[in-house]
Structures are given as structure tokens and as C-alpha cells.
Design an enzyme around this catalytic site. Sequence first.
Site, PDB file in Angstrom:
ATOM      1  N   GLU A 257       8.241   4.149  -0.888  1.00 43.67           N
ATOM      2  CA  GLU A 257       8.354   3.428  -2.169  1.00 43.67           C
ATOM      3  C   GLU A 257       7.058   2.651  -2.325  1.00 43.67           C
ATOM      4  O   GLU A 257       6.874   1.615  -1.688  1.00 43.67           O
ATOM      5  CB  GLU A 257       9.529   2.447  -2.135  1.00 43.67           C
TER       6      GLU A 257
ATOM      7  N   CYS B 140       6.797  -4.102  -7.974  1.00 45.55           N
ATOM      8  CA  CYS B 140       6.288  -2.729  -8.111  1.00 45.55           C
ATOM      9  C   CYS B 140       6.627  -2.189  -9.491  1.00 45.55           C
ATOM     10  O   CYS B 140       5.836  -1.476 -10.090  1.00 45.55           O
ATOM     11  CB  CYS B 140       6.878  -1.848  -7.016  1.00 45.55           C
TER      12      CYS B 140
HETATM   13  P1  NAP Z   1       1.424  -3.618   2.219  1.00 43.84           P
HETATM   14  O1  NAP Z   1       0.215  -4.355   2.575  1.00 43.84           O
HETATM   15  O2  NAP Z   1       1.370  -2.132   2.233  1.00 43.84           O
HETATM   16  O3  NAP Z   1       2.565  -4.142   3.219  1.00 43.84           O
HETATM   17  C1  NAP Z   1       3.879  -3.605   3.215  1.00 43.84           C
HETATM   18  C2  NAP Z   1       4.350  -3.458   4.648  1.00 43.84           C
HETATM   19  O4  NAP Z   1       3.568  -2.472   5.311  1.00 43.84           O
HETATM   20  C3  NAP Z   1       4.188  -4.734   5.473  1.00 43.84           C
HETATM   21  O5  NAP Z   1       5.261  -4.809   6.387  1.00 43.84           O
HETATM   22  C4  NAP Z   1       2.881  -4.503   6.200  1.00 43.84           C
HETATM   23  O6  NAP Z   1       2.772  -5.233   7.389  1.00 43.84           O
HETATM   24  C5  NAP Z   1       2.959  -3.021   6.480  1.00 43.84           C
HETATM   25  N1  NAP Z   1       1.675  -2.355   6.621  1.00 43.84           N
HETATM   26  C6  NAP Z   1       0.492  -2.683   6.072  1.00 43.84           C
HETATM   27  N2  NAP Z   1      -0.446  -1.783   6.426  1.00 43.84           N
HETATM   28  C7  NAP Z   1       0.159  -0.875   7.213  1.00 43.84           C
HETATM   29  C8  NAP Z   1      -0.286   0.293   7.899  1.00 43.84           C
HETATM   30  N3  NAP Z   1      -1.533   0.706   7.835  1.00 43.84           N
HETATM   31  N4  NAP Z   1       0.610   0.988   8.624  1.00 43.84           N
HETATM   32  C9  NAP Z   1       1.893   0.588   8.694  1.00 43.84           C
HETATM   33  N5  NAP Z   1       2.376  -0.506   8.083  1.00 43.84           N
HETATM   34  C10 NAP Z   1       1.516  -1.231   7.342  1.00 43.84           C
HETATM   35  O7  NAP Z   1       1.990  -3.967   0.796  1.00 43.84           O
HETATM   36  P2  NAP Z   1       2.117  -5.420   0.166  1.00 43.84           P
HETATM   37  O8  NAP Z   1       0.809  -5.797  -0.372  1.00 43.84           O
HETATM   38  O9  NAP Z   1       2.790  -6.348   1.090  1.00 43.84           O
HETATM   39  O10 NAP Z   1       3.147  -5.110  -1.006  1.00 43.84           O
HETATM   40  C11 NAP Z   1       2.739  -4.816  -2.279  1.00 43.84           C
HETATM   41  C12 NAP Z   1       2.785  -3.343  -2.584  1.00 43.84           C
HETATM   42  O11 NAP Z   1       4.114  -2.853  -2.388  1.00 43.84           O
HETATM   43  C13 NAP Z   1       2.467  -3.074  -4.025  1.00 43.84           C
HETATM   44  O12 NAP Z   1       1.671  -1.943  -4.141  1.00 43.84           O
HETATM   45  C14 NAP Z   1       3.860  -2.818  -4.637  1.00 43.84           C
HETATM   46  O13 NAP Z   1       3.826  -2.098  -5.827  1.00 43.84           O
HETATM   47  C15 NAP Z   1       4.522  -2.117  -3.518  1.00 43.84           C
HETATM   48  N6  NAP Z   1       5.984  -2.165  -3.672  1.00 43.84           N
HETATM   49  C16 NAP Z   1       6.650  -1.024  -4.000  1.00 43.84           C
HETATM   50  C17 NAP Z   1       8.024  -1.048  -4.208  1.00 43.84           C
HETATM   51  C18 NAP Z   1       8.780   0.198  -4.572  1.00 43.84           C
HETATM   52  O14 NAP Z   1      10.006   0.173  -4.490  1.00 43.84           O
HETATM   53  N7  NAP Z   1       8.136   1.281  -4.974  1.00 43.84           N
HETATM   54  C19 NAP Z   1       8.706  -2.258  -4.052  1.00 43.84           C
HETATM   55  C20 NAP Z   1       7.993  -3.395  -3.719  1.00 43.84           C
HETATM   56  C21 NAP Z   1       6.628  -3.328  -3.526  1.00 43.84           C
HETATM   57  P3  NAP Z   1       1.883  -6.581   7.465  1.00 43.84           P
HETATM   58  O15 NAP Z   1       2.485  -7.564   6.535  1.00 43.84           O
HETATM   59  O16 NAP Z   1       2.023  -6.980   8.896  1.00 43.84           O
HETATM   60  O17 NAP Z   1       0.501  -6.191   7.083  1.00 43.84           O
END
Ligand code: NAP
Length: 463
Positions: free
Chosen positions: A228, A262
Site C-alpha cells: 500500500e 495516502c
Molecule cells: P516510509 O518511509 O516508507 O516508512 C514506512 C515504513 O517502512 C516504516 O515502518 C519505515 O521504517 C519502513 N521503511 C522505510 N524504509 C524501508 C526500507 N528500505 N525497507 C523496509 N522498510 C522500510 O513511509 P512514510 O514516509 O513513513 O509514510 C508515508 C508514505 O506512506 C506516503 O508515501 C504515503 O502515501 C504512504 N501511505 C500509503 C498508504 C496506503 O494505504 N496506500 C497509507 C498510508 C501511507 P522507519 O520508520 O524505521 O524508517
Amino acid sequence: MAIATINPATGETIKTFEPLTDEAIALKLDLAQQAFEQYRHTSFEQRATWLQAAAKILLDEREQFGKTMTLEMGKPIAAAIAEVEKCASVCQYYAENGARFLADVPAQTDASQSFIRFQPLGIVLAVMPWNFPFWQVFRFAAPALMAGNMGILKHASNVPQCALAIEDILQRAGFPRGAFQTLLVGADKVASIIADHRVKAATLTGSEAAGASLASLAGKHIKKTVLELGGSDPFVVMESADLDAAVSTAVTARMINNGQSCIAAKRFIVQESIADRFTQKLVEKYASLKLGDPFDPETDIGPLATRGILDDLEHQVQTCIEQGGKVLIGGDSHSVPTRSVVSLQKGNFYPPTIVAELSLDSPIVQEEFFGPVALLFRVPDLDAAIQLANGTPFGLGASAWTTDETERDRLINEIESGCVFINGMVKSDPRLPFGGTKHSGYGRELGVEGIHEFVNIKTVWVK
Ligand code: NAP
């Protein structure tokens, strides 16, 4: 990234947490594996009872859980409490419907008896984001546990207290030890967890980069994933629309969760003939929004969750200006009124912002804006609206406003996204599948489809 609670409204570090060692992670996976061997044989009725108990705890303690969310990531307190209530509803939904969704499905074949049976996979890793720190987890956990799986949660590093609270809720609800565990670890540990033979599948909600990284690792180890990811959802307003309703919803759809959703509407695509009126009304409404302390019930918009998000957003708006965009309101975090309040001076506040007149070829138009910034476009007709709506790598949700049936049918059929909401705001609902297309990810959560993602769909044929 350190695992810590840092109040985004003040910049104050409240509490830091030591990440789990490799040995501690291994012990938790052992526990989950042992728990699975028992849990897979529990009845749907028993699992439903535990889910109902979780719903009750959520509702009884909604204010406390809401405060934890607001403290860690800054969403307005009323929205945080509403999020807890929504988590209770998804627990109730799968408690009430899970057995039906997972019942054997008979099939007519050449066998004397043939049917489809749904069986749990085992341990599923959930990598989750901070923006809806309870909801994102519960919408995974409720169907996963109902289906007989074990959940292990790697939550975002800035919401550790939410992560621990969720584990505690499910434990207190009666789920066996090991059925759902929080692993306080950084993103650097995800690779070794997904490689572990006891982990059977993974789901990630977050950025494209994180999703691509997890999916490639899971692919290497031949494990199922659901992703997602991000979105740049269009909000299309045609001449025939109820303009006032569209403007009011446009404000909520962009500002929900301090602009960090998102499925927030991010690109407003308005038919030329009504664009002046729409713009004027939208600017007026943006000007009336109150930015400030998320614990103050009067606040409409709290701080962004981290300093990094604030910096990224500021950079994106600057890039918009360099690429020909015109700021109609906001656009400068230094002008935020809350900066005059001493305790909030170090908070991650960004004002409601509208950028218009960007050329469609501007590279910045392809990006997701994760904060209270709306991009506004004018189009001559429906063809141009649909083309622009589809003009990013994302395909999560779309909101379209029209009272014309032909327009409505074309918008439903031709917008490339996981959902289309006509004359309403895109939102998730336990009763409806949720997920994206294109770079917004794949697989579905919620509804009957969501509970079928992490099961072995076993074909049974008996002569
Ligand atoms: P993010 O940086 O990708 O973090 C999300 C999760 O992934 C966190 O637990 C993070 O851990 C972990 N993570 C980060 N880099 C990783 C990697 N290389 N390998 C494995 N895990 C990793 O995203 P965010 O900035 O927190 O959230 C915002 C994004 O989420 C936006 O793009 C938003 O649109 C999207 N989102 C999508 C939905 C949907 O349902 N489609 C819902 C909500 C949000 P750490 O915190 O320890 O870095």
C-alpha cells in the site's frame, strides 16, 4: 532513524527506545512460530471473541490511545480518537464476517466432492507507517488474526508507543502470547526478518522506495507481499457539480491528517468554466483554517509528523515556484502564526497552501505532496480532466464531482486507480476493498478481498 517519541508540535524528545537485538528478534519469531502451531487450530468463534474484546478495549480507552497518537505524530486529537473508534469497527467487522469469508466454497467438477478451503500461512510481517498509526495496523491485524495468522509489526520509528500499545491491546483482549508482537527495530532489520524461514509473507504500507525494497527481498525468498504505497489522488470537479459541496469536501480531503494521508486529494482538476469560483471559495476556506497545537480541540491542522517531512514539503513548494507555479495562499513555513507561541516555535508547522498555474510538463507535478499543499489545475473538458487525472505514476484513489451520468460513467471507467468516489471524498471502509494500482501498490486490504490475501487458497478434490 532513532526509535523515539518526539513531539512534532514542540520538537521535544519525550522518550527513546533501544532497538531489539538480533537475538531478541529470533526469540520473538520462535514464540510466534510456536504460537501458530496452536493458534491455527482455534475456532473462528474463539478468534471472533478475542477480536470483539479488542474492540471493547479500544472503545473503553479511546481517549488515552488518541493522546498517544497525537503526542507522537501530531494529528488533531478529535481525529485521533475517531481513528481508535474506526479500529474497533474493523475488529468487529472481521469478528462478525470472518467465518463467512473463510468458509469452504463448494465447486461443481468431475469429483464426487470438490471445494476451496482457506488456510492460514503463518507469520506475516507488517511494516507500517506513522500517519495512521493505529488504523494501518488494525486493518492488517484484524483479518490476519481472524484467518489464523500470526502478526509481527515493524512500525515506523517515530511511533513506538503506539506500536507497544497495539501489542498490549491484543494481548489483553485474550489472543495467545506470540499471536501479535511488536518488534521495535529500524528499517535496517527488515531484510533479515523477511529472509527468516518462519516468516511466510509481508505487507508494507509506506513509500514507493520502501515498498520496492521489501518486495524485491520478498521476491528473492519467494514470499507473498501486499503493498500500500503513495498516491497523488486527483479531485476532479466538472461544471455540473454541486460547487459548494465540492469545495467543502476539497478542504477536508486535502487537509485530513494534517495533509498526510495516502488517499488525500492532492491534485485539484477543475473545469475552466467554474475554475475562478472554485478557486476563490477554496482560498477563502483555506484562510479560515486554524493551525496550531493538535491537543487544542479548536485546531484544524497540527504539525507535520517529522522535521524531515517539513523540509521535504518546503523544498517541493520552492521547486513548484521555480517551475512556474503561483502560490495563492500559504507557501512559507516561517509565516505560520503559531511560531509566535513559544512552546510551538520548534514544531513542524506548515500553512495550508495552494499552488496554481503549474505546467503539466513540470516534473514536480509527478510527485506526491505529503502535507497541506494543494496543486490546482484548470482543464477545458472531460477528456483533459481524465488525461490529467491519469498523468502521474500513482493510482490509489480518485474523487470526481459531476451530476452528469455520461461524465460519471466515463470517470468511473477511465480513471486508473484502486477506487473512484463520485461526489464524495475517498475514504477507507472495512466493508470495501482498499488498495492501489500502478506505483500505488498491489493487493487489497479490508472487505472479503483483504482477508484472502494471506491465506493458502487450497483446492480440494475428492473422488
Ligand atoms: P516510509 O518511509 O516508507 O516508512 C514506512 C515504513 O517502512 C516504516 O515502518 C519505515 O521504517 C519502513 N521503511 C522505510 N524504509 C524501508 C526500507 N528500505 N525497507 C523496509 N522498510 C522500510 O513511509 P512514510 O514516509 O513513513 O509514510 C508515508 C508514505 O506512506 C506516503 O508515501 C504515503 O502515501 C504512504 N501511505 C500509503 C498508504 C496506503 O494505504 N496506500 C497509507 C498510508 C501511507 P522507519 O520508520 O524505521 O524508517
